[in-house]
Design an enzyme around this catalytic site. Sequence first.
Site, PDB file in Angstrom:
ATOM      1  N   HIS A  94       0.864  -1.192   0.000  1.00 60.57           N
ATOM      2  CA  HIS A  94       0.000   0.000   0.000  1.00 60.57           C
ATOM      3  C   HIS A  94       0.895   1.234   0.000  1.00 60.57           C
ATOM      4  O   HIS A  94       1.979   1.219   0.597  1.00 60.57           O
ATOM      5  CB  HIS A  94      -0.902  -0.027   1.243  1.00 60.57           C
ATOM      6  CG  HIS A  94      -2.039   0.936   1.128  1.00 60.57           C
ATOM      7  ND1 HIS A  94      -1.877   2.291   1.295  1.00 60.57           N
ATOM      8  CD2 HIS A  94      -3.349   0.746   0.834  1.00 60.57           C
ATOM      9  CE1 HIS A  94      -3.046   2.890   1.106  1.00 60.57           C
ATOM     10  NE2 HIS A  94      -3.955   1.978   0.824  1.00 60.57           N
ATOM     11  N   GLU A 142      -3.761   2.658  -7.339  1.00 62.43           N
ATOM     12  CA  GLU A 142      -4.249   3.773  -6.516  1.00 62.43           C
ATOM     13  C   GLU A 142      -3.290   4.955  -6.629  1.00 62.43           C
ATOM     14  O   GLU A 142      -2.177   4.890  -6.106  1.00 62.43           O
ATOM     15  CB  GLU A 142      -4.277   3.382  -5.025  1.00 62.43           C
ATOM     16  CG  GLU A 142      -5.205   2.269  -4.647  1.00 62.43           C
ATOM     17  CD  GLU A 142      -5.488   2.254  -3.132  1.00 62.43           C
ATOM     18  OE1 GLU A 142      -6.593   1.863  -2.779  1.00 62.43           O
ATOM     19  OE2 GLU A 142      -4.619   2.646  -2.340  1.00 62.43           O
TER      20      GLU A 142
HETATM   21  O1  G3P Z   1      -6.661   1.279   0.578  1.00 61.84           O
HETATM   22  C1  G3P Z   1      -7.649   2.111   0.092  1.00 61.84           C
HETATM   23  C2  G3P Z   1      -7.203   3.476  -0.106  1.00 61.84           C
HETATM   24  O2  G3P Z   1      -5.901   3.813  -0.043  1.00 61.84           O
HETATM   25  C3  G3P Z   1      -8.117   4.439  -0.694  1.00 61.84           C
HETATM   26  O3  G3P Z   1      -8.434   5.260   0.365  1.00 61.84           O
HETATM   27  O4  G3P Z   1      -9.818   6.754   1.652  1.00 61.84           O
HETATM   28  O5  G3P Z   1      -9.382   7.234  -0.755  1.00 61.84           O
HETATM   29  O6  G3P Z   1     -10.873   5.340  -0.110  1.00 61.84           O
HETATM   30  P1  G3P Z   1      -9.704   6.196   0.260  1.00 61.84           P
END
Ligand code: G3P
Length: 224
Positions: A94, A142
Amino acid sequence: MSKVPPIVLNFKAYSESAGEKGMSLVKTCEEVAEETGVGIAVCPQQVDLALAAEKAGIPVYAQHVEAFEAGSRTGYVVLEAVKASGAQGTLLNHSEHPMEIAAIEAVIRRAKELGLITLACANNTEVSRSIAALGPSAIAVEPPALIGSGIPVSKADPGIVSDSVEAVKNLDPKIQVFCGAGISTGSDVKAALELGAEGVLLASGVVKASDPRKVLLDLASGVP
Ligand code: G3P
């Protein structure tokens, strides 16, 4: 090995997901999954992993794991302990807990030997491609700038999702591709699936919501 369901909720280290609040969130996810028929997996706080795995009727993954084998180490979570807790797999790399490539490779290889699922995070398409070469169960792309922003990656940066899907699937169509960052509505989920992702990884939109159940129901409505 089972597949990663379309909604994966990372509890992170938020106070809203600690202890009893975390267990209540696990229960809510389970109820919504049952009511809607849409699969939801949870990544509880590490200290709650065994309790969540015991109580939950839905998949439970660790938020992070070390590449070390079980043994004389202190304060680390290893794959053998994740398996013994009853969890089915782990997130890894992550952007809030990045790992060296050698450690990513070791975790993916050893998790396979232990029959555990690996959902590896990548911050861009190139990293998605590189990690795909290591053969995880799934990759979640992400972009760090959108994490916790409430601005959904599936609408703000659709190219990173579709490019990652293409890069990963070209290498190995069996690897599932997810996207995450800023996802909080069914419409965000729908947009992600239309880009070729098989699901979403999210956190704050549910964990910090005043009514997590309502948000989860909306998210599930985005899965056909
Ligand atoms: O692991 C999920 C993440 O990093 C996304 O976070 O708070 O933007 O949904 P969020």
